[in-house]
Write a protein that holds these residues in place. Structure first.
Motif, PDB file in Angstrom:
ATOM      1  N   UNK A 127       0.859  -1.169   0.000  1.00 50.24           N
ATOM      2  CA  UNK A 127       0.000   0.000   0.000  1.00 50.24           C
ATOM      3  C   UNK A 127       0.905   1.232   0.000  1.00 50.24           C
ATOM      4  N   UNK A 128       0.907   1.959  -1.117  1.00 51.16           N
ATOM      5  CA  UNK A 128       1.819   3.098  -1.283  1.00 51.16           C
ATOM      6  C   UNK A 128       1.025   4.339  -1.665  1.00 51.16           C
ATOM      7  N   UNK A 129       1.672   5.497  -1.614  1.00 47.83           N
ATOM      8  CA  UNK A 129       1.020   6.748  -2.006  1.00 47.83           C
ATOM      9  C   UNK A 129       0.946   6.834  -3.519  1.00 47.83           C
ATOM     10  N   UNK A 130      -0.203   7.259  -4.007  1.00 47.03           N
ATOM     11  CA  UNK A 130      -0.424   7.424  -5.439  1.00 47.03           C
ATOM     12  C   UNK A 130       0.052   8.819  -5.849  1.00 47.03           C
ATOM     13  N   UNK A 131       1.207   8.894  -6.460  1.00 43.49           N
ATOM     14  CA  UNK A 131       1.783  10.183  -6.844  1.00 43.49           C
ATOM     15  C   UNK A 131       1.062  10.825  -8.023  1.00 43.49           C
ATOM     16  N   UNK A 144      -3.928   6.691  -2.401  1.00 42.64           N
ATOM     17  CA  UNK A 144      -3.168   5.474  -2.094  1.00 42.64           C
ATOM     18  C   UNK A 144      -3.413   4.444  -3.187  1.00 42.64           C
ATOM     19  N   UNK A 145      -2.386   3.620  -3.431  1.00 45.69           N
ATOM     20  CA  UNK A 145      -2.441   2.556  -4.435  1.00 45.69           C
ATOM     21  C   UNK A 145      -2.074   1.228  -3.793  1.00 45.69           C
ATOM     22  N   UNK A 146      -2.693   0.183  -4.296  1.00 48.26           N
ATOM     23  CA  UNK A 146      -2.343  -1.177  -3.879  1.00 48.26           C
ATOM     24  C   UNK A 146      -1.645  -1.854  -5.058  1.00 48.26           C
ATOM     25  N   UNK A 147      -0.383  -2.201  -4.880  1.00 49.32           N
ATOM     26  CA  UNK A 147       0.426  -2.765  -5.969  1.00 49.32           C
ATOM     27  C   UNK A 147       1.085  -4.047  -5.490  1.00 49.32           C
ATOM     28  N   UNK A 205      -7.260  -9.526  -1.807  1.00 46.51           N
ATOM     29  CA  UNK A 205      -6.686  -9.715  -0.475  1.00 46.51           C
ATOM     30  C   UNK A 205      -7.753 -10.002   0.567  1.00 46.51           C
ATOM     31  N   UNK A 206      -8.954  -9.498   0.356  1.00 42.74           N
ATOM     32  CA  UNK A 206     -10.032  -9.684   1.318  1.00 42.74           C
ATOM     33  C   UNK A 206     -11.349  -9.753   0.566  1.00 42.74           C
ATOM     34  N   UNK A 207     -12.150 -10.751   0.909  1.00 42.19           N
ATOM     35  CA  UNK A 207     -13.437 -10.902   0.244  1.00 42.19           C
ATOM     36  C   UNK A 207     -14.298  -9.657   0.480  1.00 42.19           C
ATOM     37  N   UNK A 208     -14.858  -9.119  -0.632  1.00 43.13           N
ATOM     38  CA  UNK A 208     -15.681  -7.924  -0.514  1.00 43.13           C
ATOM     39  C   UNK A 208     -14.885  -6.640  -0.546  1.00 43.13           C
ATOM     40  N   UNK A 209     -13.575  -6.715  -0.648  1.00 47.89           N
ATOM     41  CA  UNK A 209     -12.746  -5.525  -0.706  1.00 47.89           C
ATOM     42  C   UNK A 209     -11.897  -5.362   0.546  1.00 47.89           C
ATOM     43  N   UNK A 210     -10.705  -4.793   0.346  1.00 43.56           N
ATOM     44  CA  UNK A 210      -9.791  -4.580   1.472  1.00 43.56           C
ATOM     45  C   UNK A 210     -10.297  -3.394   2.292  1.00 43.56           C
ATOM     46  N   UNK A 211     -10.715  -3.650   3.529  1.00 42.66           N
ATOM     47  CA  UNK A 211     -11.223  -2.585   4.382  1.00 42.66           C
ATOM     48  C   UNK A 211     -10.062  -1.863   5.059  1.00 42.66           C
ATOM     49  N   UNK A 212      -9.985  -0.535   4.821  1.00 41.63           N
ATOM     50  CA  UNK A 212      -8.916   0.291   5.366  1.00 41.63           C
ATOM     51  C   UNK A 212      -9.521   1.328   6.312  1.00 41.63           C
ATOM     52  N   UNK A 213      -8.755   1.706   7.310  1.00 48.10           N
ATOM     53  CA  UNK A 213      -9.181   2.734   8.264  1.00 48.10           C
ATOM     54  C   UNK A 213      -8.089   3.779   8.396  1.00 48.10           C
ATOM     55  N   UNK A 218     -11.597  -1.018  -0.234  1.00 47.22           N
ATOM     56  CA  UNK A 218     -10.844  -0.879  -1.479  1.00 47.22           C
ATOM     57  C   UNK A 218     -11.156  -2.087  -2.361  1.00 47.22           C
ATOM     58  N   UNK A 219     -12.134  -1.929  -3.241  1.00 45.55           N
ATOM     59  CA  UNK A 219     -12.505  -3.006  -4.151  1.00 45.55           C
ATOM     60  C   UNK A 219     -11.478  -3.131  -5.263  1.00 45.55           C
ATOM     61  N   UNK A 220     -11.012  -1.966  -5.760  1.00 45.30           N
ATOM     62  CA  UNK A 220     -10.033  -1.996  -6.840  1.00 45.30           C
ATOM     63  C   UNK A 220      -8.657  -1.670  -6.274  1.00 45.30           C
ATOM     64  N   UNK A 221      -7.895  -0.818  -6.941  1.00 48.85           N
ATOM     65  CA  UNK A 221      -6.500  -0.628  -6.522  1.00 48.85           C
ATOM     66  C   UNK A 221      -6.200   0.770  -6.005  1.00 48.85           C
TER      67      UNK A 221
END
Length: 322
Positions: free
Chosen positions: A26-30, A78-81, A93-101, A139-142
């Motif tokens: 999980x990185x910053x989306x420049x 933020x980006x997931x790569x 990574x997680x069913x239904x989308x990666x839940x972030x807080x 986060x369903x997508x990236x």
């Protein structure tokens, strides 16, 4: 027979398998629209981005202090790569989308809560229009773009710096540092220091100008208007009538010698009026001539015509039969 090809096709659809959390980052989306930081202070001087875009690496210097303003929207993406920098979906990574807080942390790593904000009925973060801000997203997508106001000020917590921390809500995923994002520490303040800095610069400029004027007043080239004597020039004021020097009781030597341009015109008019009329003049009385001249001036300035008694009185002064 007709259903067999359809079932065969459905069986051949590949099922998306979960990715290894250890290979995701999980990185910053420049490339996302960013207003983080709002201001960077370098050597005590605030530096702002050009057209809300930071160019170069000046804001990444170690001696650069990041600052965020509560009155301005904070935006960052933020980006997931994967390990090769290729976007992957959070749903892998997680069913239904990666839940972030998203949370705020002190520089010591302490997670801050709404109780740290001394303002009643105000949370740590606010959304658009200073409304409520949802700290949890799926986060369903990236990619995801955060938009919020940081309402907690550093002054509320003893001037300490603050970090933005984004991590999965699931404990096993939150334990992996590669799936957590922690921002650079920043100073949270109420307003942009730009206008205040401009005002401070204006005050410094005014002080410098005042000092320069003071030096000029003390120089030998400067001569005060009140410093006059015999043979020295008489200063004239171009101001309106009724200024200084109207009081006949004032002592002429008690102040500067001013001569108003209006006073000079009045003096010349009085001198002309007091001068003896020529021998060829039909009216020799100075008082009568002044009275008639006043009537003529009133007519030329389109004032009301004189009454009969006034005209008779003027003619009598001129010794002309009415």
């Amino acid at each position: 027979l007709l259903q067999a090809p359809v079932q065969s096709t459905l069986l051949r659809v590949p099922v998306q398998t979960l990715s290894d959390p250890g290979e995701a980052w999980l990185i910053q989306d420049l490339n996302a629209p960013t207003s983080f930081p709002h201001v960077v202070e370098i050597a005590g001087a605030p530096v702002h981005p050009e057209h809300n875009v930071w160019h170069g690496s000046r804001h990444q210097r170690e001696d650069a202090q990041w600052q965020q303003c509560a009155t301005k929207m904070t935006r960052f993406g933020l980006r997931l790569v994967d390990g090769h920098g290729v976007d992957i979906h959070g749903s892998t990574l997680q069913q239904g989308g990666l839940e972030l807080e998203l949370t705020l942390q002190s520089i010591t790593g302490e997670t801050l809560s709404d109780a740290h904000n001394p303002r009643p009925h105000e949370a740590l973060l606010a959304g658009s229009g200073k409304g409520a801000f949802e700290t949890k997203v799926k986060l369903m997508e990236s990619r995801h773009l955060y938009r919020c106001h940081v309402m907690l000020l550093s002054s509320h917590i003893g001037g300490a710096l603050i970090r933005v921390h984004v991590a999965p809500t699931r404990p096993d995923l939150a334990a992996k540092p590669n799936l957590c994002f922690t921002s650079r520490p920043f100073l949270s303040r109420a307003r942009d220091p730009g206008p205040a800095s401009a005002r401070a610069a204006g005050k410094r400029k005014a002080a410098e100008d005042a000092e320069a004027v003071g030096e000029h007043l003390e120089s030998p080239e400067y001569q005060d208007l009140s410093a006059f004597g015999d043979g020295e020039p008489l200063y004239r004021s171009a101001g309106g009538c009724g200024g200084c020097g109207d009081d006949d009781d004032d002592d002429d030597d008690a102040g500067p010698r001013y001569a108003s341009a209006c006073d000079e015109a009045e003096t010349e008019a009085e001198a002309e009026a007091e001068a003896p009329p020529p021998a060829s003049a039909r009216i020799q009385s100075v008082e009568a001539r002044i009275r008639l001249q006043g009537l003529l001036d009133a007519l030329e300035s389109q004032q009301p015509l004189p009454s009969g008694p006034q005209l008779v009185e003027a003619l009598r002064m001129c010794r002309i039969a009415a």
